[in-house]
Design a protein around this motif. Sequence first.
Motif, PDB file in Angstrom:
ATOM      1  N   VAL A 191       0.838  -1.198   0.000  1.00 58.24           N
ATOM      2  CA  VAL A 191       0.000   0.000   0.000  1.00 58.24           C
ATOM      3  C   VAL A 191       0.872   1.247   0.000  1.00 58.24           C
ATOM      4  O   VAL A 191       0.634   2.197  -0.759  1.00 58.24           O
ATOM      5  CB  VAL A 191      -0.943   0.014   1.219  1.00 58.24           C
ATOM      6  N   ILE A 192       1.888   1.260   0.855  1.00 55.74           N
ATOM      7  CA  ILE A 192       2.803   2.395   0.908  1.00 55.74           C
ATOM      8  C   ILE A 192       3.480   2.589  -0.443  1.00 55.74           C
ATOM      9  O   ILE A 192       3.616   3.719  -0.938  1.00 55.74           O
ATOM     10  CB  ILE A 192       3.850   2.184   2.019  1.00 55.74           C
ATOM     11  N   ALA A 193       3.903   1.493  -1.070  1.00 53.37           N
ATOM     12  CA  ALA A 193       4.550   1.574  -2.374  1.00 53.37           C
ATOM     13  C   ALA A 193       3.599   2.144  -3.427  1.00 53.37           C
ATOM     14  O   ALA A 193       4.010   2.911  -4.306  1.00 53.37           O
ATOM     15  CB  ALA A 193       5.044   0.195  -2.798  1.00 53.37           C
ATOM     16  N   HIS A 194       2.331   1.761  -3.341  1.00 52.19           N
ATOM     17  CA  HIS A 194       1.323   2.299  -4.267  1.00 52.19           C
ATOM     18  C   HIS A 194       1.255   3.823  -4.135  1.00 52.19           C
ATOM     19  O   HIS A 194       1.266   4.543  -5.154  1.00 52.19           O
ATOM     20  CB  HIS A 194      -0.034   1.673  -3.955  1.00 52.19           C
ATOM     21  N   GLU A 195       1.220   4.311  -2.914  1.00 54.85           N
ATOM     22  CA  GLU A 195       1.149   5.760  -2.700  1.00 54.85           C
ATOM     23  C   GLU A 195       2.450   6.443  -3.129  1.00 54.85           C
ATOM     24  O   GLU A 195       2.427   7.553  -3.661  1.00 54.85           O
ATOM     25  CB  GLU A 195       0.842   6.061  -1.233  1.00 54.85           C
ATOM     26  N   LEU A 196       3.581   5.791  -2.913  1.00 56.43           N
ATOM     27  CA  LEU A 196       4.858   6.340  -3.393  1.00 56.43           C
ATOM     28  C   LEU A 196       4.862   6.423  -4.916  1.00 56.43           C
ATOM     29  O   LEU A 196       5.488   7.314  -5.496  1.00 56.43           O
ATOM     30  CB  LEU A 196       6.027   5.481  -2.910  1.00 56.43           C
ATOM     31  N   GLY A 197       4.164   5.471  -5.556  1.00 57.01           N
ATOM     32  CA  GLY A 197       4.046   5.518  -7.009  1.00 57.01           C
ATOM     33  C   GLY A 197       3.373   6.792  -7.476  1.00 57.01           C
ATOM     34  O   GLY A 197       3.766   7.392  -8.485  1.00 57.01           O
ATOM     35  N   HIS A 198       2.350   7.248  -6.730  1.00 57.41           N
ATOM     36  CA  HIS A 198       1.702   8.516  -7.072  1.00 57.41           C
ATOM     37  C   HIS A 198       2.704   9.670  -6.986  1.00 57.41           C
ATOM     38  O   HIS A 198       2.711  10.565  -7.838  1.00 57.41           O
ATOM     39  CB  HIS A 198       0.541   8.779  -6.116  1.00 57.41           C
ATOM     40  N   LEU A 199       3.549   9.648  -5.960  1.00 60.30           N
ATOM     41  CA  LEU A 199       4.546  10.706  -5.808  1.00 60.30           C
ATOM     42  C   LEU A 199       5.603  10.620  -6.901  1.00 60.30           C
ATOM     43  O   LEU A 199       6.023  11.636  -7.455  1.00 60.30           O
ATOM     44  CB  LEU A 199       5.207  10.608  -4.428  1.00 60.30           C
ATOM     45  N   ASP A 217      -0.233   0.381  -9.002  1.00 63.43           N
ATOM     46  CA  ASP A 217      -0.240  -1.052  -8.699  1.00 63.43           C
ATOM     47  C   ASP A 217       1.073  -1.680  -9.164  1.00 63.43           C
ATOM     48  O   ASP A 217       1.608  -2.591  -8.526  1.00 63.43           O
ATOM     49  CB  ASP A 217      -1.419  -1.739  -9.387  1.00 63.43           C
ATOM     50  N   ARG A 218       1.597  -1.196 -10.275  1.00 67.09           N
ATOM     51  CA  ARG A 218       2.880  -1.689 -10.766  1.00 67.09           C
ATOM     52  C   ARG A 218       4.003  -1.308  -9.810  1.00 67.09           C
ATOM     53  O   ARG A 218       4.929  -2.100  -9.576  1.00 67.09           O
ATOM     54  CB  ARG A 218       3.161  -1.129 -12.154  1.00 67.09           C
ATOM     55  N   ALA A 219       3.941  -0.104  -9.248  1.00 66.43           N
ATOM     56  CA  ALA A 219       4.935   0.298  -8.253  1.00 66.43           C
ATOM     57  C   ALA A 219       4.885  -0.632  -7.047  1.00 66.43           C
ATOM     58  O   ALA A 219       5.923  -1.002  -6.491  1.00 66.43           O
ATOM     59  CB  ALA A 219       4.698   1.749  -7.828  1.00 66.43           C
ATOM     60  N   SER A 220       3.683  -1.026  -6.651  1.00 65.79           N
ATOM     61  CA  SER A 220       3.537  -1.987  -5.549  1.00 65.79           C
ATOM     62  C   SER A 220       4.217  -3.305  -5.882  1.00 65.79           C
ATOM     63  O   SER A 220       4.879  -3.908  -5.031  1.00 65.79           O
ATOM     64  CB  SER A 220       2.050  -2.247  -5.265  1.00 65.79           C
ATOM     65  N   LEU A 221       4.053  -3.748  -7.113  1.00 65.74           N
ATOM     66  CA  LEU A 221       4.656  -5.019  -7.521  1.00 65.74           C
ATOM     67  C   LEU A 221       6.176  -4.926  -7.528  1.00 65.74           C
ATOM     68  O   LEU A 221       6.864  -5.870  -7.128  1.00 65.74           O
ATOM     69  CB  LEU A 221       4.141  -5.418  -8.906  1.00 65.74           C
ATOM     70  N   LEU A 222       6.718  -3.794  -7.963  1.00 69.48           N
ATOM     71  CA  LEU A 222       8.171  -3.628  -7.972  1.00 69.48           C
ATOM     72  C   LEU A 222       8.744  -3.732  -6.562  1.00 69.48           C
ATOM     73  O   LEU A 222       9.847  -4.240  -6.361  1.00 69.48           O
ATOM     74  CB  LEU A 222       8.545  -2.279  -8.593  1.00 69.48           C
ATOM     75  N   VAL A 223       7.993  -3.249  -5.593  1.00 62.54           N
ATOM     76  CA  VAL A 223       8.472  -3.290  -4.204  1.00 62.54           C
ATOM     77  C   VAL A 223       8.251  -4.661  -3.580  1.00 62.54           C
ATOM     78  O   VAL A 223       9.157  -5.238  -2.971  1.00 62.54           O
ATOM     79  CB  VAL A 223       7.786  -2.196  -3.355  1.00 62.54           C
ATOM     80  N   SER A 224       7.065  -5.202  -3.736  1.00 63.27           N
ATOM     81  CA  SER A 224       6.759  -6.483  -3.075  1.00 63.27           C
ATOM     82  C   SER A 224       7.416  -7.666  -3.777  1.00 63.27           C
ATOM     83  O   SER A 224       7.723  -8.684  -3.142  1.00 63.27           O
ATOM     84  CB  SER A 224       5.246  -6.706  -3.033  1.00 63.27           C
TER      85      SER A 224
END
Length: 275
Positions: A142-150, A198-205
């Motif tokens: 979830v945090i990674a998803h929000e970082l993706g927005h930034l 969602d892709r940013a989340s995948l890159l992190v997880s």
Amino acid sequence: MQYKTEPVGNSLPKADSAKLGWSKLEPSQFRHPYDTQATEALRRLFPFEFLVRQGMGGVIEQAIFLDNLSSGVRVGPNQLPKIYNSLVEAKRILALDIPVDVYVKQNPVPNAYTMAMQGKKPFIVIHSALIELMSPQELQAVIAHELGHLKCEHGLWITVANIITNFAAQLPGLGRVLSEVMSMSIMRWLQSAELSCDRASLLVSQDPRVVVSVIMKLTGGSASFAGELNPDAFLSQAREFEKERQMMSNAAQMLTHPLPVTRVRELDAWSRSAE
């Protein structure tokens, strides 16, 4: 009716951006194509970008910063350190080298959001109910998803798009029609921006099942039965919907987020791609 479930993508070992060769990771490397197209269209309106960055963006950011500081718990090395460490690791993987504050707020609705128009006080707000619902790995997604927005500066461009739409609505004659068309375009862009994150989340997880589980829990999850939820079964549900989705395509255009099953299907496809 029973459905044969297929594993969601492939789980990869956790790694940081340097080990993966992402020390200079750019948003263009993981943006969804629709997000890229909409962003490039807005970049042609550079004066609007400048006004948002230098003008009202600062006023809005300052007001929200004070609200978070006065009515939230700011995460740090000595305050909710596990969440803080998840933030630090996610920023490293996404090569996001700007300071980002995380605030936890008491709220019964599981949600998280972010905003940064000038980039001076970027922040993420996480509701307490979301922390209760997610596992540590899911919370980091979830945090990674929000970082993706930034990383993609979505907050800035959404504001620019809204300014343009409001301006169009004031024009005589076809102004109202133009505003409605642009509003629909903004909704489609908002949805594509979520797919990018969602892709940013995948890159992190590095595990598609984690991100699918996040979307599934936000769709119909509860802390009381989270252990019984099955990401693979939810992906099968998404694939079934793909065959029937035409009936809902028009209604879905006016949602700020893509349909959960659409997000899952898009994420699964990207996790399996060479990209």
